[in-house]
Write a protein that holds these residues in place. Structure first.
Motif, PDB file in Angstrom:
ATOM      1  N   ILE A  94       0.839  -1.210   0.000  1.00 12.09           N
ATOM      2  CA  ILE A  94       0.000   0.000   0.000  1.00 12.09           C
ATOM      3  C   ILE A  94       0.868   1.253   0.000  1.00 12.09           C
ATOM      4  O   ILE A  94       0.576   2.233  -0.698  1.00 12.09           O
ATOM      5  CB  ILE A  94      -0.951  -0.010   1.220  1.00 12.09           C
ATOM      6  CG1 ILE A  94      -1.818  -1.270   1.208  1.00 12.09           C
ATOM      7  CG2 ILE A  94      -1.819   1.250   1.213  1.00 12.09           C
ATOM      8  CD1 ILE A  94      -2.610  -1.489  -0.076  1.00 12.09           C
ATOM      9  N   ALA A  95       1.946   1.249   0.761  1.00 11.64           N
ATOM     10  CA  ALA A  95       2.799   2.441   0.853  1.00 11.64           C
ATOM     11  C   ALA A  95       3.462   2.781  -0.470  1.00 11.64           C
ATOM     12  O   ALA A  95       3.750   3.950  -0.746  1.00 11.64           O
ATOM     13  CB  ALA A  95       3.868   2.232   1.923  1.00 11.64           C
ATOM     14  N   GLN A  96       3.702   1.767  -1.303  1.00 12.81           N
ATOM     15  CA  GLN A  96       4.411   1.992  -2.559  1.00 12.81           C
ATOM     16  C   GLN A  96       3.482   2.041  -3.775  1.00 12.81           C
ATOM     17  O   GLN A  96       3.937   1.995  -4.914  1.00 12.81           O
ATOM     18  CB  GLN A  96       5.462   0.889  -2.738  1.00 12.81           C
ATOM     19  CG  GLN A  96       6.535   0.919  -1.660  1.00 12.81           C
ATOM     20  CD  GLN A  96       7.468  -0.279  -1.695  1.00 12.81           C
ATOM     21  OE1 GLN A  96       7.597  -0.944  -2.718  1.00 12.81           O
ATOM     22  NE2 GLN A  96       8.120  -0.574  -0.575  1.00 12.81           N
ATOM     23  N   MET A  97       2.177   2.195  -3.541  1.00 13.44           N
ATOM     24  CA  MET A  97       1.236   2.319  -4.646  1.00 13.44           C
ATOM     25  C   MET A  97       1.535   3.567  -5.471  1.00 13.44           C
ATOM     26  O   MET A  97       1.832   4.629  -4.905  1.00 13.44           O
ATOM     27  CB  MET A  97      -0.205   2.386  -4.114  1.00 13.44           C
ATOM     28  CG  MET A  97      -0.728   1.085  -3.531  1.00 13.44           C
ATOM     29  SD  MET A  97      -2.372   1.278  -2.773  1.00 13.44           S
ATOM     30  CE  MET A  97      -3.331   1.799  -4.203  1.00 13.44           C
ATOM     31  N   GLN A  98       1.443   3.440  -6.762  1.00 13.42           N
ATOM     32  CA  GLN A  98       1.667   4.585  -7.640  1.00 13.42           C
ATOM     33  C   GLN A  98       0.411   5.441  -7.781  1.00 13.42           C
ATOM     34  O   GLN A  98       0.487   6.656  -7.944  1.00 13.42           O
ATOM     35  CB  GLN A  98       2.124   4.094  -9.026  1.00 13.42           C
ATOM     36  CG  GLN A  98       3.455   3.366  -9.012  1.00 13.42           C
ATOM     37  CD  GLN A  98       4.578   4.216  -8.456  1.00 13.42           C
ATOM     38  OE1 GLN A  98       4.800   5.344  -8.899  1.00 13.42           O
ATOM     39  NE2 GLN A  98       5.299   3.686  -7.471  1.00 13.42           N
ATOM     40  N   ARG A 150      -2.741   5.876  -3.548  1.00 17.03           N
ATOM     41  CA  ARG A 150      -2.121   5.685  -2.234  1.00 17.03           C
ATOM     42  C   ARG A 150      -2.786   6.579  -1.201  1.00 17.03           C
ATOM     43  O   ARG A 150      -3.040   7.763  -1.447  1.00 17.03           O
ATOM     44  CB  ARG A 150      -0.633   6.019  -2.311  1.00 17.03           C
ATOM     45  CG  ARG A 150       0.146   5.819  -1.001  1.00 17.03           C
ATOM     46  CD  ARG A 150       1.529   6.442  -1.140  1.00 17.03           C
ATOM     47  NE  ARG A 150       2.417   6.114  -0.041  1.00 17.03           N
ATOM     48  CZ  ARG A 150       2.475   6.773   1.116  1.00 17.03           C
ATOM     49  NH1 ARG A 150       1.649   7.821   1.316  1.00 17.03           N
ATOM     50  NH2 ARG A 150       3.340   6.420   2.050  1.00 17.03           N
ATOM     51  N   VAL A 170       0.197   6.820   5.441  1.00 18.49           N
ATOM     52  CA  VAL A 170       0.332   5.369   5.643  1.00 18.49           C
ATOM     53  C   VAL A 170       1.198   5.152   6.880  1.00 18.49           C
ATOM     54  O   VAL A 170       2.333   5.626   6.948  1.00 18.49           O
ATOM     55  CB  VAL A 170       0.958   4.683   4.420  1.00 18.49           C
ATOM     56  CG1 VAL A 170       1.148   3.182   4.701  1.00 18.49           C
ATOM     57  CG2 VAL A 170       0.088   4.878   3.185  1.00 18.49           C
ATOM     58  N   CYS A 215       6.595   3.814   4.010  1.00 15.17           N
ATOM     59  CA  CYS A 215       5.443   4.410   4.704  1.00 15.17           C
ATOM     60  C   CYS A 215       5.838   5.756   5.308  1.00 15.17           C
ATOM     61  O   CYS A 215       7.012   6.123   5.377  1.00 15.17           O
ATOM     62  CB  CYS A 215       4.910   3.463   5.769  1.00 15.17           C
ATOM     63  SG  CYS A 215       6.104   2.983   7.011  1.00 15.17           S
TER      64      CYS A 215
END
Length: 401
Positions: free
Chosen positions: A310-314, A317, A321, A344
């Protein structure tokens, strides 16, 4: 914020009852009216005359008041208020509330009310830490009762520790928060909580000792500030909070799917203690001893990293987080590295080595790791940790607009 609000104040029997006099004065300064109820034990510490003089209203102390009860007085009292406050909330009063007892005016009012209830616990440290009190507290919180305190410090009995009633202005702030739209009104936040259970066969699984208490407390604190909370929980040993959307899961993969389904959100708090590994292929039937003395051969696979995913969603996001780092040594160093590696915004780090009693316990001592550095918080109840974290989340989202 309290102008015109009606507070039903129940004063229990403890030395902290003297603070209730200051609480009445502070509430009336802010425009609230206070209807006082004094328990029989409470009257041993403060007098009806002093309470009545400060409140500007008669003190109610008898359930069987013929004049009042002819008009169903206890029902009217319990429902005419905007909020019911119990300060001090003694161990006895908390036990009555948790057990549904109604054998005097105070306990009957608490059973008959349809309004929110806020308690300010106050008692000896040993009484506060007793398993019965902690069970009662968990029951009350699960029932939607709000709490403020207790604080740690010196006590009248000469002992030191948690059990001191919150100060009057702390209680006033909690009352204001309970009666006003919170700073997280209109915000959507997801919280993960509890352990995950990774099956080995139909009767065995891999898990950890997380009770889910901290995650549940965080969800409650966020909801109390007005957030719309999606609470994704593994098989926890504590009851889930009320007033939130509860999504039960069992495994790490199920938790990731539930998290992705809950998006978009403004913030995500990953408090769950997710198992890092699972058995690659769980057996369809119970594994049996084969007489060789050798254990079964288990092949493991790595579980998905929910926080990093989730933290690295492009796209999509969450704006904030937050992860958790449960460590047994070099806590700050490991948590700082984890925040950078996962991507995060914040990490809430704590020492869960056996000597601390934190894993599965009622208290926590955390360090908040952000881009600005490490901020260590003193040891406090998990409810207080949750309230402090929720306030920081509200502040951060408020700054973002």
């Amino acid at each position: 914020m309290l102008q015109g609000k009606r507070i039903l104040l129940i004063i229990g029997g403890g030395i902290a009852a003297y603070k209730s006099l200051e609480l009445i004065r502070r509430l009336r300064e802010r425009g609230a009216s206070v209807t006082p109820v004094l328990t029989r034990a409470g009257a041993q510490f403060v007098t009806p005359l002093s309470v009545s003089a400060l409140a500007g209203e008669a003190v109610h102390d008898e359930l069987f008041d013929l004049t009042a009860e002819a008009e169903m007085g206890h029902i009217e009292l319990s429902r005419a208020a905007d909020l019911v406050v119990v300060a001090p909330a003694t161990a006895d009063l908390m036990a009555k509330m948790a057990g549904g007892h109604a054998d005097d005016l105070a306990s009957t009012l608490l059973m008959a009310t349809d309004k929110r209830v806020l308690i300010a616990p106050a008692m000896n440290v040993r009484m506060w830490q007793h398993p019965a009190t902690q069970r009662n507290l968990a029951t009350l919180i699960a029932d939607g009762v709000l709490t403020v305190g207790p604080n740690a410090g010196d006590m009248a009995c000469g002992e030191f520790g948690p059990g001191r009633m919150a100060e009057p202005m702390e209680i006033v702030a909690a009352i204001e928060a309970a009666l006003t739209d919170g700073p997280l009104e209109g915000r959507r936040i997801l919280v993960t909580s509890g352990p995950t259970h990774e099956p080995i066969d139909p009767v065995r699984y891999i898990a950890n000792r997380s009770s889910g208490a901290q995650g549940a407390a965080i969800a409650r604190a966020l909801a109390a500030l007005g957030a719309e909370v999606t609470f994704i929980t593994g098989p926890a040993s504590v009851p889930p909070p009320q007033g939130v959307q509860i999504v039960p899961v069992e495994t790490a993969r199920e938790m990731l799917e539930a998290v992705q389904a809950a998006l978009p959100v403004d913030a995500a708090v990953f408090a769950a203690a997710v198992a890092d590994w699972r058995v690659k292929e769980a057996a369809g039937t119970k594994l049996k001893k084969d007489g060789s003395g050798r254990p079964p051969r288990l092949e493991f696979a790595e579980n998905p990293d929910i926080l990093a995913t989730i933290a690295q969603m492009q796209e999509g996001r969450p704006r904030l987080v937050i992860g958790f780092a449960a460590e047994t040594h070099d806590v700050i160093a490991h948590a700082t590295e984890k925040r950078a590696r996962k991507g995060c915004d914040w990490i809430v780090a704590n020492d869960v080595s056996p000597a601390t009693g934190i894993m599965g316990g009622a208290e926590n001592a955390v360090t908040l790791i952000t881009a600005e550095g490490a901020e260590s918080w003193p040891r406090m109840s998990k409810e207080e940790v949750a309230r402090r974290l929720a306030a920081r989340i509200a502040e951060a989202l408020g700054e973002d607009g």
